[in-house]
Design a protein around this motif. Structure first.
Motif: not given
Length: 237
Positions: A66-67, A92-103
């Motif tokens: 999904n791209n 991390r992202r696709t055409d349908s979702k996105k997630s971010i982790k910051i340390y």
């Protein structure tokens, strides 16, 4: 898919410079290129640095994932020739979702804080372990570990989820000959990096790596994955 993990290791031991960049392609057995990654390392006059790697799927993998795009960033300072991270981020992202982790690193308190942002949810917790490096700064610092050529275990935020452990092995004799054949070269530096994490059907995530004379990784191989052979990453620019 976990192709970007392989790409992270391809950027090992980039030398210090104002701006340095490289492009890598990842292929899988009988398939064409499954992913492309652009890596950029920048140092500034105020003593700070930024590392950014953007990995994206291509070809059939782009359709199946999904791209998918993954972005890894490390920000910190350069001190006595070593990178000391203050923040490590993974998107991390696709055409349908996105997630971010910051340390965020608190080196004085030996603590790392982890923020997770996904859709409309936000969470901040203490990371399960402390490490003085993230996986990007670790491999950019790798020239310091190469000097002794001793097998060792290292630790980095962004390594395996349990404790960040990464094992580094310097091959000798028969194993060195085998790696030279597998990586199709006899020049440069050879090492095996064990991620201690499952990647595809590889139980421990054992990577064979060849570093060129300029300190950049020329090629890396994750062996015998599923039914189609090796996952191979190679520098193309």
């Amino acid at each position: 898919m976990k192709l970007p993990i392989l790409v992270l290791l391809l950027c090992a031991q980039l030398a210090c410079a104002k701006v340095l960049s490289a492009t890598y392609e990842v292929s899988y057995g009988v398939f064409d290129t499954l992913g492309v990654a652009d890596a950029r390392f920048e140092t500034r006059e105020d003593g700070t640095y930024t590392i950014r790697i953007e990995a994206r799927t291509s070809g059939i993998a782009k359709v199946l994932s999904n791209n998918r795009v993954e972005i890894y960033e490390s920000h910190g300072i350069l001190k006595d020739g070593r990178l000391i991270p203050h923040k490590y981020a993974k998107t991390r992202r696709t055409d349908s979702k996105k997630s971010i982790k910051i340390y965020t690193f608190d080196h004085e308190a030996k603590t790392v804080w982890r923020e997770t942002i996904e859709r409309d949810e936000w969470d901040r917790v203490k990371n399960d372990y402390y490490a003085s490096e993230d996986i990007l700064s670790l491999f950019f610092n790798f020239k310091h570990y190469l000097q002794s050529r001793q097998n060792r275990s290292l630790q980095a935020v962004g390594g395996n989820k349990k404790d960040g452990r990464i094992d580094v092995v310097f091959p000798e004799k028969e194993e060195l000959s085998r790696m030279r054949g597998k990586l199709e070269t006899s020049g440069g530096e050879f090492l095996k990096v064990v991620l201690n994490d499952r990647i595809f059907a590889s139980e421990k995530g054992e990577l064979l790596i060849n570093l060129g004379s300029d300190g950049l990784c020329e090629k890396a191989v994750l062996e015998d994955v599923l039914f189609f052979g090796d996952i191979v990453g190679r520098r193309v620019r």
